[in-house]
Design an enzyme around this catalytic site. Structure first.
Site, PDB file in Angstrom:
ATOM      1  N   PRO A   1       1.233  -1.426   0.001  1.00 32.93           N
ATOM      2  CA  PRO A   1       0.301   0.354  -0.022  1.00 32.93           C
ATOM      3  C   PRO A   1       0.928   1.462   0.144  1.00 32.93           C
ATOM      4  O   PRO A   1       1.757   1.469  -0.004  1.00 32.93           O
ATOM      5  CB  PRO A   1      -0.978  -0.262   1.090  1.00 32.93           C
ATOM      6  CG  PRO A   1      -0.802  -1.890   1.444  1.00 32.93           C
ATOM      7  CD  PRO A   1       1.011  -2.066   0.772  1.00 32.93           C
TER       8      PRO A   1
ATOM      9  N   GLY B   1       2.871   4.594   1.362  1.00 33.23           N
ATOM     10  CA  GLY B   1       2.855   4.921   1.994  1.00 33.23           C
ATOM     11  C   GLY B   1       3.810   3.750   3.753  1.00 33.23           C
ATOM     12  O   GLY B   1       4.031   4.672   4.527  1.00 33.23           O
ATOM     13  N   VAL B   2       3.996   2.597   2.537  1.00 32.65           N
ATOM     14  CA  VAL B   2       4.767   1.662   3.878  1.00 32.65           C
ATOM     15  C   VAL B   2       6.074   1.978   3.680  1.00 32.65           C
ATOM     16  O   VAL B   2       6.829   0.940   4.291  1.00 32.65           O
ATOM     17  CB  VAL B   2       3.997   0.423   3.753  1.00 32.65           C
ATOM     18  CG1 VAL B   2       2.748   0.377   3.918  1.00 32.65           C
ATOM     19  CG2 VAL B   2       4.108   0.064   2.453  1.00 32.65           C
TER      20      VAL B   2
ATOM     21  N   LYS C   1       7.900   1.917   0.381  1.00 25.08           N
ATOM     22  CA  LYS C   1       9.347   1.079  -0.792  1.00 25.08           C
ATOM     23  C   LYS C   1       9.672   2.087  -1.228  1.00 25.08           C
ATOM     24  O   LYS C   1      10.812   1.728  -1.538  1.00 25.08           O
ATOM     25  CB  LYS C   1       7.738   0.544  -1.688  1.00 25.08           C
ATOM     26  CG  LYS C   1       6.716   0.329  -1.465  1.00 25.08           C
ATOM     27  CD  LYS C   1       5.670  -0.356  -2.085  1.00 25.08           C
ATOM     28  CE  LYS C   1       4.821   1.592  -2.825  1.00 25.08           C
ATOM     29  NZ  LYS C   1       4.184   1.683  -1.721  1.00 25.08           N
ATOM     30  N   THR C   2       9.890   3.447  -1.408  1.00 25.79           N
ATOM     31  CA  THR C   2      10.840   4.420  -2.373  1.00 25.79           C
ATOM     32  C   THR C   2      11.721   4.321  -1.573  1.00 25.79           C
ATOM     33  O   THR C   2      12.653   4.546  -1.615  1.00 25.79           O
ATOM     34  CB  THR C   2       9.905   5.426  -2.866  1.00 25.79           C
ATOM     35  OG1 THR C   2       9.118   5.141  -3.575  1.00 25.79           O
ATOM     36  CG2 THR C   2      11.303   6.318  -3.244  1.00 25.79           C
TER      37      THR C   2
ATOM     38  N   SER D   1     -12.385 -13.397  -2.488  1.00 26.87           N
ATOM     39  CA  SER D   1     -12.470 -13.943  -0.481  1.00 26.87           C
ATOM     40  C   SER D   1     -13.104 -12.686   0.537  1.00 26.87           C
ATOM     41  O   SER D   1     -13.488 -13.487   1.670  1.00 26.87           O
ATOM     42  CB  SER D   1     -11.425 -13.031   0.369  1.00 26.87           C
ATOM     43  OG  SER D   1     -11.811 -11.495  -0.026  1.00 26.87           O
TER      44      SER D   1
ATOM     45  N   LYS E   1      -5.768  -8.053   6.151  1.00 26.81           N
ATOM     46  CA  LYS E   1      -7.400  -8.251   7.347  1.00 26.81           C
ATOM     47  C   LYS E   1      -6.572  -8.474   8.912  1.00 26.81           C
ATOM     48  O   LYS E   1      -7.947  -7.407   9.259  1.00 26.81           O
ATOM     49  CB  LYS E   1      -8.110  -9.079   5.819  1.00 26.81           C
ATOM     50  CG  LYS E   1      -7.770  -9.326   4.551  1.00 26.81           C
ATOM     51  CD  LYS E   1      -8.435 -10.067   3.703  1.00 26.81           C
ATOM     52  CE  LYS E   1      -8.390 -10.284   2.200  1.00 26.81           C
ATOM     53  NZ  LYS E   1      -9.184 -11.259   1.539  1.00 26.81           N
TER      54      LYS E   1
END
Length: 808
Positions: free
Chosen positions: A366, A368-369, A371-372, A710, A753
């Site tokens: 997602p 803002g976690v 990655k960059t 799901s 989840k």
């Protein structure tokens, strides 16, 4: 006016201190007096019709008017006129009469000293006459190399026989330093004065000769430059008329030099191509459009850093330390990154090629976690330049491969431009938002990415603009993506995905404390001692004021606080420290967002807590159902996608099967009978429940599209609850797909989840048994400790857990 008219010496005479001028006895000079002591001394001399002595101040003592700050010798003379000026100064006209010397101080204010005249010695002597001729010769020589002596003054020096008058005339004309002038002035032996003057004249002659020589050279050089400029401009105009230009020849030669300097580092093909373009450029008319295009090509090409590499050796310890320093948690992603670079380091140590060591990394998760920022940390650890290429919305393949030079405004591709900006051939290149590349009539950029990201092919990546191959094998490519499903399968095959999932509230708390708060305080000019955000307040911000899987919005909320604190401190200077607590949190924020609504403990019929994966993390997906008298139709609302609509139809079929097999108990007394059925006392079957009612299933927040495989067991539970009139346990949430035969199938996004269930204060979660076996270890311990996680393999197990049976 003679000195004899003023009485005998020694005498008490007022003293005027002079900072700038060095006066001589024969001079009539205007003096501008501004300080009180000098004005009082001049006034006293005028009132008493007496003489006054003008003495120069010593170097560094300018402005001082005491006895010790003045040279002891000066010119004694009379004040011929005195005039007061509008600016407060006084102008006096002073006539020098003789050299004199102050013997001692008589009065301090105004300064009066005992003064005696300096009498010259050795005035008439054949030796002095001979020395005078030498002085006159030196004066003539100095006059030849300088403009000190006008003809009238030279004539006066030649014709005058007063030795000391000649010395004073020369000294007043030549630019002597104050110390030199005073040394000559105070000397009473005329012979010594002449010898000193000769030394000074020789120095001045040499200095002026040197200056004249330098001026001559400068003048000659300027004339030469001006002449060359004039001739070149004429030549340019002539060449312009003829269609030739030497400046262009110089430019072409510069291109050739640059190319030769890079020859050993370039491939043979690239050298030939650039050399060919230089030759073409040299044959073109300078005003043609092709010449401009070719020159632009050469400028781009010769800026490519062929053979230039970051020299730092690869050390996984540096990578590990930098990742730990910049990022909290993310243990699995960091471990996989370290493994990736461990292979490269091992190959380097053993002298093998590391060009194709492993697949290209792609950080997925997602927004803002981090990655960059993980890619940024890798670049810092390796001490390599970072090139960020944003692929979001890219739909023109030429943006990556470069435009062919036949097009107007053609440019190299972004990869080549990145190498030019980085000035190295082995930077870290971040391909941001690789899942958002679009296909259009201009081509499919993902097809170009196949070559760029394939370690077997990118050794010879061809940029259409350059028209030769570039070696990208030394580049470290790192891609980032939010939704892997949107990446074409062939491109997915080129990459290895490292999933970076949502942060738990506790992880967000640690990240905010360790990184975000110090960074935001620094950005807003605040000190750590000036702002205190309590732990409960930070938890409340995380829970009620942010809606995200990462920490981007959390950073924004902390920035909001920092801005308000800065404003408060500027408006009230008495505030030295601001505390943010749960009680005053509303002072900093307008309203809370409430990311996930916490469940109630009240069981309800037909309402089930599902768990969903979204692009911003997990969420609670409430599924509502009602039954309406009808003919067994199914109505679905809530912006459901095709997959969820199919899941709902499957769920209804599964529930019908359960009813028919009597695995789901139906209260027959609640099935409405017709009048005839009541009269005839007909016993109806349980299957009538789904034949006589229409079902309406709704998933709230209807404006938000929902899809995915799901929600099957949640839909089954909702339909089973509404048809059997059994209440659903509201503290339980579930995720899983269901087959027509009632098997519970595995799903993805389990971590997000379960984090959502944890935030919503769910106590129990039902998940597919296969996920329970293989994915549970990926779940944060904090989440596992707060939830009772149950693995289910059949839909009967789900209904047994979720439905509350009525007591008979």
């Amino acid at each position: 006016m003679k000195l004899s008219n003023y009485g005998e010496f020694p005498a008490d005479i007022p003293v005027i201190a002079e900072d700038e001028l060095f006066l001589y006895p024969f001079m009539i000079s205007p003096l501008f007096l501004s300080d009180e002591n000098n004005i009082d001394a001049a006034t006293l001399a005028m009132e008493d019709s007496s003489l006054v002595i003008v003495c120069p101040t010593k170097p560094g003592e300018e402005g001082k008017r005491d006895f010790s700050s003045l040279y002891s010798a000066g010119v004694v003379g009379s004040i011929m006129r005195k005039v007061a000026l509008p600016d407060g100064r006084v102008k006096v006209l002073f006539q020098g009469l003789a050299r004199a010397q102050m013997l001692y101080e008589v009065q301090a204010s105004p300064l009066i000293a005992k003064v005696d005249v300096l009498e010259a010695t050795n005035i008439s002597s054949l030796k002095i006459d001979a020395i005078l001729e030498i002085v006159r010769e030196k004066v003539r020589t100095l006059a030849g190399v300088s403009n000190y002596f006008p003809p009238d003054l030279l004539r006066t020096i030649e014709e005058n026989h007063d030795h000391n008058r000649i010395i004073d005339l020369i000294c007043s004309t030549v630019k002597l330093k104050k110390e030199q002038a005073y040394k000559l002035f105070v000397e009473i032996d005329t012979e010594k004065r002449f010898l000193l003057l000769i030394d000074y004249l020789i120095e001045e002659i040499e200095a002026n000769k040197l200056q004249k020589e330098i001026r001559s050279k400068v003048h000659t050089h300027i004339e030469k430059v001006n002449k060359e400029y004039f001739l070149k401009e004429q030549l340019k105009q002539i060449q312009k008329e003829l269609g030739t230009d030497t400046a262009r020849d110089e430019e072409i030669e510069e291109y050739r030099k640059k190319l030769e300097a890079k020859k050993d580092k370039m491939s043979e093909d690239s050298y030939k191509e650039v050399s060919k373009q230089i030759d073409r450029f040299s044959r073109m008319h300078p005003d043609s459009s092709d010449a401009s295009m070719t020159q632009t090509y050469l400028d781009w090409t010769l800026d490519i850093p062929f053979g230039e590499f970051a020299k730092k050796a690869l050390k996984i310890k540096d990578v590990e330390d930098q990742l730990d320093k910049d990022h909290f948690s993310l243990e699995k992603p960091k471990k996989r990154i370290i493994e990736y670079f461990a292979v490269k380091e091992l190959l380097e140590l053993r002298g093998a090629s590391s060009d194709s060591a492993g697949a290209i990394l792609c950080f997925s998760g997602p927004p803002g976690v981090g990655k960059t920022s993980l890619a940024n940390s890798i670049a810092v650890a390796l001490k390599r330049p970072l090139v960020r290429i944003a692929l979001g919305g890219l739909e023109d393949v030429n943006e990556l491969r470069g435009h062919r030079r036949t097009y107007v405004g053609a440019m190299p591709g972004r990869i080549t431009q990145g190498l030019i900006d980085a000035k190295k051939m082995n930077p870290v290149v971040v391909l941001d938002e690789i899942d958002k590349v679009s296909r259009s009539q201009r081509g499919d950029p993902t097809a170009a990415l196949l070559e760029i990201l394939d370690p077997e092919q990118n050794k010879e990546f061809r940029d259409y603009y350059l028209n030769f191959d570039i070696d990208l094998s030394k580049v470290i490519f790192i891609a980032t993506a939010n939704d892997l499903a949107r990446i074409p399968a062939p491109l997915r095959d080129r990459m290895e995905f490292i999933s970076i999932s949502s942060y738990t509230p506790q992880e967000k708390l640690e990240i905010a404390t360790r990184y975000l708060i110090p960074q935001e305080l620094k950005k807003h000019g605040l000190k750590k001692s000036e702002v205190n955000i309590s732990k409960p307040a930070l938890k409340e911000i995380i829970h009620s004021y942010t809606r995200e899987a990462g920490v981007r919005n959390l950073r924004r909320r902390l920035a909001d606080i920092s801005r308000k604190v800065a404003l408060e401190m500027l408006q009230d200077s008495n505030i030295n420290r601001v505390s943010v607590t749960v009680k005053n949190l509303k002072k900093f924020f307008d309203k809370s967002v409430f990311e996930i609504e916490k469940t109630t403990k009240i069981p309800v019929v037909g309402v089930v807590n599902g768990l969903a994966w979204t692009a911003v993390g997990g969420d609670i997906l409430k599924i509502e159902s009602i039954k309406i008298k009808g003919k067994g139709n199914l109505q679905l609302t809530g912006s459901l996608g095709e997959v969820m609509k199919e899941s709902a139809r499957i769920a209804l079929s599964v529930v019908k099967t359960l009813i028919d097999d009597k695995k789901l108990k139906i209260n027959l007394e609640k099935i409405p009978l017709t009048f005839k059925e009541k009269e005839d006392k007909i016993v109806i079957d349980a299957s009538e429940i789904y034949k006589r009612y229409d079902l309406h299933i709704h998933v709230p927040d209807g404006a938000t599209p929902k899809d995915g495989p799901s929600a099957g067991i949640a839909l089954v539970s909702a339909i089973a609850s509404i048809l059997s009139d059994q209440k659903v346990r509201s503290e339980i949430a579930m995720t899983g797909e269901v087959s027509l035969s009632g098997d519970v199938l595995a799903i993805g996004g389990l971590k997000e989840k379960l984090i959502a269930a944890h935030k919503a204060a769910i106590t129990k979660v039902l998940i597919p048994a296969k996920n329970y076996e293989r994915d549970l270890e990926d779940i944060p311990q904090e989440v596992r400790d707060s939830l009772e996680i149950v693995g289910v393999s059949r839909i009967e197990e789900v209904l047994k857990e979720i439905l509350i049976k009525e007591e008979s």
